[in-house]
Design a protein around this motif. Structure first.
Motif, PDB file in Angstrom:
ATOM      1  N   SER A 160       3.239  -3.324   5.289  1.00 23.97           N
ATOM      2  CA  SER A 160       3.490  -4.479   6.149  1.00 23.97           C
ATOM      3  C   SER A 160       3.734  -4.091   7.605  1.00 23.97           C
ATOM      4  O   SER A 160       3.591  -4.922   8.509  1.00 23.97           O
ATOM      5  CB  SER A 160       4.695  -5.280   5.632  1.00 23.97           C
ATOM      6  N   ASP A 161       4.098  -2.808   7.838  1.00 28.15           N
ATOM      7  CA  ASP A 161       4.315  -2.369   9.222  1.00 28.15           C
ATOM      8  C   ASP A 161       2.999  -2.234   9.977  1.00 28.15           C
ATOM      9  O   ASP A 161       2.985  -2.219  11.214  1.00 28.15           O
ATOM     10  CB  ASP A 161       5.073  -1.038   9.244  1.00 28.15           C
ATOM     11  N   LYS A 200       0.553  -4.380  10.724  1.00 27.45           N
ATOM     12  CA  LYS A 200       0.209  -5.812  10.706  1.00 27.45           C
ATOM     13  C   LYS A 200      -1.252  -6.075  11.056  1.00 27.45           C
ATOM     14  O   LYS A 200      -1.874  -6.990  10.522  1.00 27.45           O
ATOM     15  CB  LYS A 200       1.126  -6.575  11.673  1.00 27.45           C
ATOM     16  N   ASP A 201      -1.797  -5.303  11.989  1.00 26.70           N
ATOM     17  CA  ASP A 201      -3.165  -5.561  12.449  1.00 26.70           C
ATOM     18  C   ASP A 201      -4.223  -4.975  11.528  1.00 26.70           C
ATOM     19  O   ASP A 201      -5.416  -5.159  11.754  1.00 26.70           O
ATOM     20  CB  ASP A 201      -3.352  -4.977  13.866  1.00 26.70           C
ATOM     21  N   LEU A 202      -3.795  -4.250  10.495  1.00 30.26           N
ATOM     22  CA  LEU A 202      -4.746  -3.566   9.623  1.00 30.26           C
ATOM     23  C   LEU A 202      -4.758  -4.113   8.203  1.00 30.26           C
ATOM     24  O   LEU A 202      -5.331  -3.493   7.299  1.00 30.26           O
ATOM     25  CB  LEU A 202      -4.424  -2.068   9.581  1.00 30.26           C
ATOM     26  N   GLN A 203      -4.142  -5.280   7.984  1.00 29.16           N
ATOM     27  CA  GLN A 203      -4.034  -5.807   6.625  1.00 29.16           C
ATOM     28  C   GLN A 203      -5.401  -6.081   5.997  1.00 29.16           C
ATOM     29  O   GLN A 203      -5.651  -5.703   4.849  1.00 29.16           O
ATOM     30  CB  GLN A 203      -3.185  -7.084   6.622  1.00 29.16           C
ATOM     31  N   SER A 204      -6.297  -6.722   6.740  1.00 28.59           N
ATOM     32  CA  SER A 204      -7.636  -7.021   6.212  1.00 28.59           C
ATOM     33  C   SER A 204      -8.428  -5.740   5.987  1.00 28.59           C
ATOM     34  O   SER A 204      -9.142  -5.598   4.984  1.00 28.59           O
ATOM     35  CB  SER A 204      -8.392  -7.941   7.177  1.00 28.59           C
ATOM     36  N   PHE A 205      -8.294  -4.799   6.917  1.00 26.83           N
ATOM     37  CA  PHE A 205      -8.987  -3.520   6.798  1.00 26.83           C
ATOM     38  C   PHE A 205      -8.495  -2.755   5.566  1.00 26.83           C
ATOM     39  O   PHE A 205      -9.300  -2.233   4.791  1.00 26.83           O
ATOM     40  CB  PHE A 205      -8.767  -2.684   8.059  1.00 26.83           C
ATOM     41  N   ASN A 211      -1.058  -8.517  -2.685  1.00 29.17           N
ATOM     42  CA  ASN A 211      -0.074  -8.564  -1.603  1.00 29.17           C
ATOM     43  C   ASN A 211      -0.746  -8.506  -0.236  1.00 29.17           C
ATOM     44  O   ASN A 211      -0.347  -9.218   0.694  1.00 29.17           O
ATOM     45  CB  ASN A 211       0.917  -7.408  -1.735  1.00 29.17           C
ATOM     46  N   LEU A 212      -1.756  -7.648  -0.110  1.00 29.55           N
ATOM     47  CA  LEU A 212      -2.467  -7.533   1.165  1.00 29.55           C
ATOM     48  C   LEU A 212      -3.255  -8.796   1.479  1.00 29.55           C
ATOM     49  O   LEU A 212      -3.354  -9.208   2.636  1.00 29.55           O
ATOM     50  CB  LEU A 212      -3.421  -6.329   1.122  1.00 29.55           C
ATOM     51  N   TRP A 213      -3.804  -9.429   0.442  1.00 29.00           N
ATOM     52  CA  TRP A 213      -4.633 -10.626   0.666  1.00 29.00           C
ATOM     53  C   TRP A 213      -3.784 -11.857   0.968  1.00 29.00           C
ATOM     54  O   TRP A 213      -4.073 -12.606   1.897  1.00 29.00           O
ATOM     55  CB  TRP A 213      -5.497 -10.874  -0.567  1.00 29.00           C
ATOM     56  N   ALA A 236      10.310   7.028   3.804  1.00 28.28           N
ATOM     57  CA  ALA A 236       9.400   6.016   3.254  1.00 28.28           C
ATOM     58  C   ALA A 236       7.940   6.371   3.525  1.00 28.28           C
ATOM     59  O   ALA A 236       7.079   6.233   2.652  1.00 28.28           O
ATOM     60  CB  ALA A 236       9.736   4.654   3.853  1.00 28.28           C
ATOM     61  N   GLY A 237       7.666   6.849   4.737  1.00 32.43           N
ATOM     62  CA  GLY A 237       6.287   7.176   5.100  1.00 32.43           C
ATOM     63  C   GLY A 237       5.709   8.304   4.267  1.00 32.43           C
ATOM     64  O   GLY A 237       4.598   8.197   3.744  1.00 32.43           O
ATOM     65  N   SER A 238       6.469   9.389   4.102  1.00 35.43           N
ATOM     66  CA  SER A 238       5.977  10.531   3.318  1.00 35.43           C
ATOM     67  C   SER A 238       5.870  10.178   1.837  1.00 35.43           C
ATOM     68  O   SER A 238       4.946  10.628   1.149  1.00 35.43           O
ATOM     69  CB  SER A 238       6.898  11.737   3.511  1.00 35.43           C
ATOM     70  N   ASP A 239       6.816   9.362   1.333  1.00 31.61           N
ATOM     71  CA  ASP A 239       6.755   8.938  -0.070  1.00 31.61           C
ATOM     72  C   ASP A 239       5.488   8.140  -0.343  1.00 31.61           C
ATOM     73  O   ASP A 239       4.817   8.332  -1.366  1.00 31.61           O
ATOM     74  CB  ASP A 239       7.982   8.103  -0.430  1.00 31.61           C
TER      75      ASP A 239
END
Length: 314
Positions: free
Chosen positions: A24-25, A27-32, A90-92, A274-277
């Motif tokens: 979710s962080d 935001k501009d890449l959700q569709s991609f 979730n992404l859609w 969180a990022g590495s996990d």
């Protein structure tokens, strides 16, 4: 994002619905991301299904090694289907909420299938050990009955332990937050949300991980140390190359799966982020199942020959 809480007798708010933050962080890449993960899911389903079909119908692939490979391909389809459809939804929809029961169910299936993968990889190493180190006894030792028993055992041996671990984790109260900073319900991010001291639960997780992952991994290492020793004693270079080619694909999959999973579950808690996990989890939940069909097909002459026959018939 709304989430539900309930009041306990101690006047402590306890979460009964989570929010999977996922990516979710970005935001501009959700569709991609939706397109990328949908494409990956299609590759995993089609690639592993193709391997199952080839092994089922090609007479040249009616061997114990390919019987276990078909089981492994089916397992990979089940494994990613526990995680990717929910992530795609979730992404859609951008509705990232997941009930406590749905989260527990996802974790339980994920843990059971991960345990199956550990044991099945160990069984496949055992098959290669017998084939290379005791080739004369191979047809007798790895007969159809033994192969079926080993495969069924791999599927069911971890079930009671992993179901018990899921029940134990979800018997906790969750009051720190309802937001799971992950793309599926995995153990480390869930424990971060629990109230009070979770050190006992973390110890249990380590013990279970040792039983489920470390023991099969040590068996694989022992098998391959003997296999490599035997291969190096072969008199001809062509014989050594052929023996190595039958093991290299399986060994590469073992390194990818166990390597990323070990770093995730066995590194110190202070080193978790969180990022590495998320990145490490992507490797053993999505990336490895995506590459498995390519690893086994491109590095295996029998599978390539079966593919050629299939396309020539068509």
């Amino acid at each position: 994002m709304k989430h539900k809480v309930k009041q306990t007798q101690d006047n402590v708010s306890t979460v009964n619905q989570f929010v999977l933050l996922g990516f979710s962080d970005l935001k501009d890449l959700q569709s991609f991301l939706f397109g990328v993960f949908l494409f990956i899911y299609m590759i995993i389903i089609s690639g592993n299904s193709l391997i199952i079909i080839l092994i089922r119908f090609d007479p040249a692939l009616q061997k114990p090694m390919y019987f276990f490979l078909a089981n492994f391909s089916f397992l990979e389809i089940c494994y990613v289907s526990v995680i990717l459809p929910r992530m795609l939804m979730n992404l859609w929809s951008q509705d990232r909420s997941i009930s406590l029961m749905a989260c527990a169910t996802q974790m339980c299936f994920f843990l059971v299938l991960a345990a199956t993968e550990c044991f099945l990889l160990a069984v496949m190493a055992c098959d290669r050990y017998v084939a290379i180190c005791n080739p004369l006894h191979y047809p007798l030792v790895m007969n159809q009955k033994i192969c079926v028993q080993l495969a069924v055992g791999s599927w069911i041996v971890g079930m009671p332990i992993q179901i018990g671990e899921t029940v134990q984790i979800f018997s906790l109260h969750f009051c720190n937050s309802s937001q799971i900073n992950h793309f599926f319900c995995d153990i480390p991010p869930i424990l971060k949300l629990a109230c009070g001291d979770t050190s006992l639960h973390e110890i249990i997780v380590y013990v279970v991980a040792m039983l489920i992952a470390a023991i099969p991994f040590m068996w694989i290492l022992a098998s391959y140390s003997k296999i490599i020793s035997t291969i190096l004693k072969l008199p001809t270079a062509s014989g050594r190359a052929k023996a190595f080619s039958t093991c290299s694909s399986h060994l590469l999959v073992v390194v990818l799966f166990f390597g990323s999973a070990t770093i995730t579950y066995f590194r110190p808690k202070s080193n978790h982020s969180a990022g590495s996990d998320k990145l490490l989890s992507l490797f053993y939940t999505i990336v490895t199942p995506m590459f498995n069909p390519m690893i086994y097909s491109l590095r295996n002459k029998d599978v390539i020959a079966a593919l050629r026959k299939l396309f020539l018939k068509r």
